[in-house]
Structures are given as structure tokens and as C-alpha cells.
Design a protein around this motif. Sequence first.
Motif, PDB file in Angstrom:
ATOM      1  N   SER A 106      28.303  10.677 -18.076  1.00 21.44           N
ATOM      2  CA  SER A 106      28.271  10.518 -19.532  1.00 21.44           C
ATOM      3  C   SER A 106      29.233  11.487 -20.204  1.00 21.44           C
ATOM      4  CB  SER A 106      26.848  10.739 -20.064  1.00 21.44           C
ATOM      5  OG  SER A 106      26.396  12.066 -19.799  1.00 21.44           O
ATOM      6  N   ALA A 107      29.352  12.699 -19.654  1.00 19.32           N
ATOM      7  CA  ALA A 107      30.293  13.682 -20.206  1.00 19.32           C
ATOM      8  C   ALA A 107      31.732  13.195 -20.034  1.00 19.32           C
ATOM      9  CB  ALA A 107      30.102  15.029 -19.521  1.00 19.32           C
ATOM     10  N   VAL A 108      32.029  12.644 -18.864  1.00 17.88           N
ATOM     11  CA  VAL A 108      33.378  12.138 -18.591  1.00 17.88           C
ATOM     12  C   VAL A 108      33.703  10.974 -19.517  1.00 17.88           C
ATOM     13  CG1 VAL A 108      34.848  11.006 -16.882  1.00 17.88           C
ATOM     14  CG2 VAL A 108      33.358  12.906 -16.197  1.00 17.88           C
ATOM     15  N   ILE A 109      32.764  10.045 -19.656  1.00 16.94           N
ATOM     16  CA  ILE A 109      32.989   8.877 -20.513  1.00 16.94           C
ATOM     17  C   ILE A 109      33.189   9.308 -21.971  1.00 16.94           C
ATOM     18  CG2 ILE A 109      31.896   6.799 -21.467  1.00 16.94           C
ATOM     19  CD1 ILE A 109      30.488   6.479 -18.729  1.00 16.94           C
ATOM     20  N   LEU A 110      32.349  10.231 -22.438  1.00 20.56           N
ATOM     21  CA  LEU A 110      32.470  10.711 -23.814  1.00 20.56           C
ATOM     22  C   LEU A 110      33.823  11.373 -24.045  1.00 20.56           C
ATOM     23  CD1 LEU A 110      31.117  11.300 -26.575  1.00 20.56           C
ATOM     24  CD2 LEU A 110      30.276  13.430 -25.593  1.00 20.56           C
ATOM     25  N   ALA A 111      34.240  12.201 -23.094  1.00 21.35           N
ATOM     26  CA  ALA A 111      35.520  12.897 -23.225  1.00 21.35           C
ATOM     27  C   ALA A 111      36.688  11.913 -23.254  1.00 21.35           C
ATOM     28  CB  ALA A 111      35.695  13.888 -22.077  1.00 21.35           C
ATOM     29  N   LYS A 112      36.603  10.868 -22.434  1.00 17.39           N
ATOM     30  CA  LYS A 112      37.673   9.869 -22.392  1.00 17.39           C
ATOM     31  C   LYS A 112      37.719   9.063 -23.696  1.00 17.39           C
ATOM     32  CE  LYS A 112      39.021  10.650 -18.114  1.00 17.39           C
ATOM     33  NZ  LYS A 112      40.366  11.205 -17.817  1.00 17.39           N
ATOM     34  N   LEU A 113      36.543   8.677 -24.200  1.00 20.73           N
ATOM     35  CA  LEU A 113      36.488   7.884 -25.432  1.00 20.73           C
ATOM     36  C   LEU A 113      37.027   8.655 -26.631  1.00 20.73           C
ATOM     37  CD1 LEU A 113      32.998   6.122 -25.112  1.00 20.73           C
ATOM     38  CD2 LEU A 113      35.246   5.065 -24.931  1.00 20.73           C
ATOM     39  N   LEU A 114      36.763   9.952 -26.649  1.00 16.29           N
ATOM     40  CA  LEU A 114      37.194  10.787 -27.780  1.00 16.29           C
ATOM     41  C   LEU A 114      38.554  11.439 -27.534  1.00 16.29           C
ATOM     42  CD1 LEU A 114      33.796  12.546 -28.623  1.00 16.29           C
ATOM     43  CD2 LEU A 114      34.823  10.557 -29.737  1.00 16.29           C
ATOM     44  N   HIS A 115      39.168  11.115 -26.386  1.00 11.62           N
ATOM     45  CA  HIS A 115      40.492  11.646 -26.030  1.00 11.62           C
ATOM     46  C   HIS A 115      40.506  13.177 -26.065  1.00 11.62           C
ATOM     47  CE1 HIS A 115      41.978   7.540 -26.281  1.00 11.62           C
ATOM     48  NE2 HIS A 115      41.463   7.447 -27.507  1.00 11.62           N
ATOM     49  N   LEU A 116      39.475  13.766 -25.488  1.00  8.79           N
ATOM     50  CA  LEU A 116      39.374  15.217 -25.450  1.00  8.79           C
ATOM     51  C   LEU A 116      40.277  15.784 -24.354  1.00  8.79           C
ATOM     52  CD1 LEU A 116      35.489  15.586 -25.838  1.00  8.79           C
ATOM     53  CD2 LEU A 116      37.226  15.698 -27.622  1.00  8.79           C
ATOM     54  N   SER A 117      40.659  17.036 -24.518  1.00  8.55           N
ATOM     55  CA  SER A 117      41.556  17.664 -23.549  1.00  8.55           C
ATOM     56  C   SER A 117      40.864  17.871 -22.208  1.00  8.55           C
ATOM     57  CB  SER A 117      42.043  19.013 -24.091  1.00  8.55           C
ATOM     58  OG  SER A 117      40.963  19.934 -24.131  1.00  8.55           O
ATOM     59  N   GLN A 118      41.677  18.175 -21.203  1.00  5.96           N
ATOM     60  CA  GLN A 118      41.151  18.399 -19.857  1.00  5.96           C
ATOM     61  C   GLN A 118      40.233  19.622 -19.833  1.00  5.96           C
ATOM     62  OE1 GLN A 118      41.575  16.252 -17.600  1.00  5.96           O
ATOM     63  NE2 GLN A 118      41.165  17.165 -15.609  1.00  5.96           N
ATOM     64  N   HIS A 119      40.544  20.627 -20.644  1.00  4.80           N
ATOM     65  CA  HIS A 119      39.713  21.827 -20.694  1.00  4.80           C
ATOM     66  C   HIS A 119      38.312  21.509 -21.226  1.00  4.80           C
ATOM     67  CE1 HIS A 119      42.812  24.623 -19.538  1.00  4.80           C
ATOM     68  NE2 HIS A 119      43.626  24.159 -20.466  1.00  4.80           N
ATOM     69  N   VAL A 120      38.262  20.684 -22.264  1.00  8.13           N
ATOM     70  CA  VAL A 120      36.971  20.297 -22.842  1.00  8.13           C
ATOM     71  C   VAL A 120      36.209  19.409 -21.868  1.00  8.13           C
ATOM     72  CG1 VAL A 120      35.818  19.117 -24.760  1.00  8.13           C
ATOM     73  CG2 VAL A 120      37.858  20.493 -25.193  1.00  8.13           C
ATOM     74  N   LEU A 121      36.922  18.499 -21.233  1.00  8.84           N
ATOM     75  CA  LEU A 121      36.298  17.613 -20.240  1.00  8.84           C
ATOM     76  C   LEU A 121      35.669  18.429 -19.113  1.00  8.84           C
ATOM     77  CD1 LEU A 121      35.714  14.965 -18.749  1.00  8.84           C
ATOM     78  CD2 LEU A 121      38.076  14.984 -17.931  1.00  8.84           C
ATOM     79  N   ALA A 143      38.068  25.682 -15.924  1.00  9.39           N
ATOM     80  CA  ALA A 143      37.508  25.412 -17.250  1.00  9.39           C
ATOM     81  C   ALA A 143      37.439  26.696 -18.079  1.00  9.39           C
ATOM     82  CB  ALA A 143      36.111  24.807 -17.116  1.00  9.39           C
ATOM     83  N   ASN A 144      37.510  26.535 -19.375  1.00 10.06           N
ATOM     84  CA  ASN A 144      37.390  27.669 -20.292  1.00 10.06           C
ATOM     85  C   ASN A 144      35.951  28.166 -20.291  1.00 10.06           C
ATOM     86  OD1 ASN A 144      36.795  29.029 -22.912  1.00 10.06           O
ATOM     87  ND2 ASN A 144      38.976  28.664 -23.250  1.00 10.06           N
ATOM     88  N   GLN A 145      35.737  29.419 -19.896  1.00  6.51           N
ATOM     89  CA  GLN A 145      34.380  29.921 -19.735  1.00  6.51           C
ATOM     90  C   GLN A 145      33.641  30.070 -21.052  1.00  6.51           C
ATOM     91  OE1 GLN A 145      33.270  32.695 -16.818  1.00  6.51           O
ATOM     92  NE2 GLN A 145      35.099  32.464 -15.584  1.00  6.51           N
ATOM     93  N   VAL A 146      34.367  30.300 -22.133  1.00  6.56           N
ATOM     94  CA  VAL A 146      33.728  30.378 -23.451  1.00  6.56           C
ATOM     95  C   VAL A 146      33.181  29.011 -23.846  1.00  6.56           C
ATOM     96  CG1 VAL A 146      34.073  30.863 -25.905  1.00  6.56           C
ATOM     97  CG2 VAL A 146      35.191  32.295 -24.188  1.00  6.56           C
ATOM     98  N   PHE A 223      36.440  16.563  -8.454  1.00  7.01           N
ATOM     99  CA  PHE A 223      37.087  15.802  -9.514  1.00  7.01           C
ATOM    100  C   PHE A 223      38.289  16.528 -10.122  1.00  7.01           C
ATOM    101  CE2 PHE A 223      32.857  13.933  -9.414  1.00  7.01           C
ATOM    102  CZ  PHE A 223      33.133  12.579  -9.575  1.00  7.01           C
ATOM    103  N   PHE A 224      38.403  17.823  -9.865  1.00  2.97           N
ATOM    104  CA  PHE A 224      39.451  18.600 -10.519  1.00  2.97           C
ATOM    105  C   PHE A 224      40.404  19.259  -9.519  1.00  2.97           C
ATOM    106  CE2 PHE A 224      35.931  18.312 -13.477  1.00  2.97           C
ATOM    107  CZ  PHE A 224      36.590  18.017 -14.666  1.00  2.97           C
TER     108      PHE A 224
END
Length: 225
Positions: A106-121, A143-146, A223-224
Motif C-alpha cells: 500500500s505504501a508503494v502504491i500510494l507513493a507511485k500514485l502521488l509521484h513521490l520521490s524515492q526517498h519518501v517511498l 532512506a532519510n532517517q528523519v 526492493f532497493f
Amino acid sequence: MTIIITLYSIAVTVTVYLLSLKVTRKYPTPFTTPVFLSTVAIILILLVSHISYQNYQIAKDIMSYFLGPATVALAIPLYKNRTMMLKYLTPILFGMIVGSTVTISSAVILAKLLHLSQHVLAALTIKSITVPVASEVAKNIGANQVLVAGFVMITGMFGAMFGLKLLSLLNIHHPISRGLALGTISHGIGTGEAVKEGEIQGAISGVAMAFTAVLTSFIIPWFFR
């Protein structure tokens, strides 16, 4: 000076949390959930007191140290209810695997739909595992730890605030199911709420929290690469 700030920070945290428990008993709503109410109150007090996060971190580390024994203590109700756990072993394992898979996908699908960056994904995919494990996984996948810490806290807090009420709304009342849902999705924060509802809920939530962390830490790095 550092010692004074540390002692003050610990005193504020403990006092605010105890007061939030009283508030939630008198006014039980999602927004009086202790983990939410106390977090907001502590942030405001620290801002007014001009105490930075760096100063507060020493107190945080001290209090976090005691989470270890508290987490291990979840094994006691697990042992006491081992017969029931074995009885429902198959649906428990199935639920944890499906739950972990759904949270990641669900996180991957949401990130793809919203065109989020790889860091956010990357940060979103590990939002449902406890912070210490999520931090280590974040290092492996870049990934960004913050962001990771923020998403993990938001996910856990949302689960603690609305998880049990949503399950009740969906007519899900079995203690195994309720604990399983909170532990799989909302890690330690959700487990805290599950413990307050019942011994069985807390025990299975602790198991689900640990299983999800282990499973996700093995799956996500693939995946990364």
C-alpha cells in the motif's frame, strides 16, 4: 546544567503522561489517547521552556533504555496464553504475513500514485516497524532517517488513536484479531494500547510487532538494491 535539564525533561514527560492517563479515562476520545495528548503537551512545554530536542535527547535515551525490559515483559502474558496462541497459530501467521505485505504494498502504491520521490517511498515502506529496526533498515536502503522516524511515529500514533475504535466499528472483537492488527500495523505504540485493552491483545500484538519487524527487514532491502 545538563543534569538539571535532563531531570526536568524526565519529570515533565512522566508527569504529563500520568495526567494524560487521567484525562483519557474521564474523556475517552481518539484525541485524548495518552500517546497523542502527552506528545503534544510535552512538545509545547519544551518549546515554552526553550529546551531543544538535542537537550531533551539525553532524557529520551534514558527513558528509552527501560523500554527493553518492558518489551521483554510482554513474554509473560504470551507464556500464560500459549495454549490459545497455539490453537490459532495458523491464522495468526497468515494474518501477520498478509498484514505486513499489505502495509508495504500500500505504501508503494500510494507513493507511485502521488509521484513521490524515492526517498519518501523508501521511508514509507518501513513505516509500520518499530523505530530501532526501522532506523537500521533505513541505513541499508538509503532512506532519510528523519522521514523514517516521522512516518513511523505518525503510523503508530494513528493506530493507537483510531485502531481499536475502527476494529470495533468493523465488528471485529476477537482479542487475537484486535491484537494482531495493532501489532502488525502500529508496532510498539499500538501494542501499548493493546496491552491496556487486555492481556491477550497485548501478548499477540507484541508477537506481531516483532514478526513484522523481522519480516520487513528481510524483504525491503531486496526492493532497493
